[in-house]
Design an enzyme around this catalytic site. Sequence first.
Site, PDB file in Angstrom:
ATOM      1  N   HIS A   1      -9.800  -1.810  -2.731  1.00 41.53           N
ATOM      2  CA  HIS A   1      -8.464  -2.055  -3.437  1.00 41.53           C
ATOM      3  C   HIS A   1      -8.918  -3.083  -4.640  1.00 41.53           C
ATOM      4  O   HIS A   1      -9.295  -4.166  -4.440  1.00 41.53           O
ATOM      5  CB  HIS A   1      -7.293  -2.589  -2.697  1.00 41.53           C
ATOM      6  CG  HIS A   1      -6.848  -1.475  -1.727  1.00 41.53           C
ATOM      7  ND1 HIS A   1      -5.867  -1.611  -0.880  1.00 41.53           N
ATOM      8  CD2 HIS A   1      -7.178  -0.170  -1.454  1.00 41.53           C
ATOM      9  CE1 HIS A   1      -5.561  -0.671  -0.313  1.00 41.53           C
ATOM     10  NE2 HIS A   1      -6.555   0.313  -0.478  1.00 41.53           N
TER      11      HIS A   1
ATOM     12  N   ASP B   1      -6.721  -5.087  -5.957  1.00 46.78           N
ATOM     13  CA  ASP B   1      -5.942  -6.261  -5.444  1.00 46.78           C
ATOM     14  C   ASP B   1      -6.994  -7.531  -4.690  1.00 46.78           C
ATOM     15  O   ASP B   1      -6.493  -8.314  -4.380  1.00 46.78           O
ATOM     16  CB  ASP B   1      -4.651  -6.161  -5.005  1.00 46.78           C
ATOM     17  CG  ASP B   1      -4.508  -5.753  -3.733  1.00 46.78           C
ATOM     18  OD1 ASP B   1      -5.629  -5.234  -3.032  1.00 46.78           O
ATOM     19  OD2 ASP B   1      -3.507  -5.607  -3.121  1.00 46.78           O
TER      20      ASP B   1
ATOM     21  N   ASP C   1       0.874  -1.085  -0.088  1.00 45.78           N
ATOM     22  CA  ASP C   1       0.114   0.042   0.062  1.00 45.78           C
ATOM     23  C   ASP C   1       0.756   1.329  -0.127  1.00 45.78           C
ATOM     24  O   ASP C   1       0.260   2.266  -0.534  1.00 45.78           O
ATOM     25  CB  ASP C   1      -1.104   0.037   1.242  1.00 45.78           C
ATOM     26  CG  ASP C   1      -1.908  -1.022   1.173  1.00 45.78           C
ATOM     27  OD1 ASP C   1      -2.240  -1.344   0.252  1.00 45.78           O
ATOM     28  OD2 ASP C   1      -2.598  -1.559   2.074  1.00 45.78           O
TER      29      ASP C   1
ATOM     30  N   CYS D   1      -0.957  -7.499  -0.068  1.00 42.82           N
ATOM     31  CA  CYS D   1      -1.097  -6.286   0.735  1.00 42.82           C
ATOM     32  C   CYS D   1       0.170  -6.273   1.503  1.00 42.82           C
ATOM     33  O   CYS D   1       0.613  -5.009   1.937  1.00 42.82           O
ATOM     34  CB  CYS D   1      -2.351  -6.232   1.547  1.00 42.82           C
ATOM     35  SG  CYS D   1      -3.910  -6.530   0.918  1.00 42.82           S
TER      36      CYS D   1
END
Length: 569
Positions: free
Chosen positions: A374, A376, A253, A551
């Site tokens: 997000h 992802d 991030d 992450c």
Amino acid sequence: MDNSQSNNIKSIPVKFLHIIKVLGRAVVHLTAVGKLNYNDATCILLRTCCFVCKIGSWKWGPNGHGAILLVNCDSEKTYKKTPDSEDKSIYKVSDLKDMSVMVLRTKGPGKLPEGYKLTMHISQGDAESVRVFRNRSTEEVPYLGGVAEMNFYVEGLRFPDKDFNGLVTINLSLLEPISDGLPETPIFTDKVVFKVAPWIMTPNTLRPVEVFVCSTSDNYQFLKGMRNLVAKSGYKLNICHEYVNRGDRWMQDELEFGYIDSPHHRFPVVLDSPRDGELANFPYDELLGPDFGYVTRVALDEHVSSLDSFGNLEVSPPVTVNGKKYPLGRIIIGVAFPTATKGRNMTKVVQDFLWAQKVQEPIALFSDWLLVGHVDEFMTFVPAPDRKGFRLLLSSPDAGYKLFRGLQSSGHGQATLFDGLTNAEQITLDEILKDEKLQAENNYVQSCIDWNRDVLKRELGLDDEDIIDLPILFKLVEDEKEYRAVAYYPDMVNMIVLGKNLGIPKPFGPKVNGRCALEAEMCSLMQGLGLNCTFIDDYSSYHQLLGEVHCGSNVRREPFEFKWWNLEM
């Protein structure tokens, strides 16, 4: 040239006509008479920084032409370091390789008629984007007489952005004196047009170089799994320890790795996100250095949300869409739904930067339906030996329910999820499948993913055969009087891709014949692509904190072999 010589390399005061500014805004006076053999100069210049011998304009493509300039955003210093572009002098000769060499060659008599001179000038607008150095300590550049040659070193100061298309023009004019008290008259002008190299992202299909993770007081199991995976894959593992990360474990991030490239040099450049958690100083303090650049965008007048973290910034492998080639792939970001009157978006300053690079035209997906928000969390790319060279993996509640119903019909309805976890309540397949509220929530999630699926198929030129649906369920939680989704169990799509080895969140699914059915399904789907699955326990240290393996990690990869200036725009 030795290091002592580098101390004499000064920035050139450049001026635009009669307005004198400091460097990059400055004027270089080269006295000369006779015809300027500028064509010779261009070919010498092109040996270092150009790809064809025509530099008075810029043209994209394999048959294009122009000169290329790197933003000098690395740091030759190791103590009290700053990006080299902030220095108005060159302190180490190694910094010259980050610059483009511009060679001026003149022909003329041994001595000049009084008052004639050559002036190099840059417009005030371009002056903010470029700086020129020369190997002389005096401001006036002496005319050497006869055939003479002089080197200039040119560095970029900023990347293309909303207000800067990346093109910089350096002009050279021959000035003729008129009379005392009147300015000289330009009787000849030529120019060099530089294109500032864009920042380029690297997709999962490129070869890894090194992996970055954080060490915290509670992520021992995660680190153990990552160490084994990275060692097995043969790459370098960098661990950011807690005295640096201060408890911030979200390496993905905080930053995104990319690179800049030119015919004479290239180096990695980290893009620092505006999220600025406890890892805020890591990209600058730990990564910026010789041949490792740094760039950031600060949202001064915008609210920074979770969507500004770079788990919300991905890039596809190369694709061809309706005949248009994207040999460097396409950037993917997550935003609010297009018709939403309120919602979270990636800050405009970051979006403007990404769009301005031009070589990886961005795609905006709908990710605000997720609590963290997000991209992802519901998609990734993995390499494949056939078709387009990759597969798009998508989270799919439908695939999850199909798998679970199949297990139930085979007599495994009492198999439990989260078996072996002391900090999670076990639940049977029968209980999950009779939960109508959970089914309704996953129907909503599936509709959000399907919308994005259609966008990705259209914008990446994909067929259904290019997409693999992964069995992942979600649940809705309340967030500021709105409901958004989180993964019901560890989100397997949020993986790290290291060549043919995948580091996947261990899902703790129902066990059938002693094996996790979710792991078995994942292995079955990936083994057909020649990919190996390693399941990493991130439940307590990441999943319960609303993140997963991807992450908590980051990968720097090799650059593309394809050269960005060969793009046909």
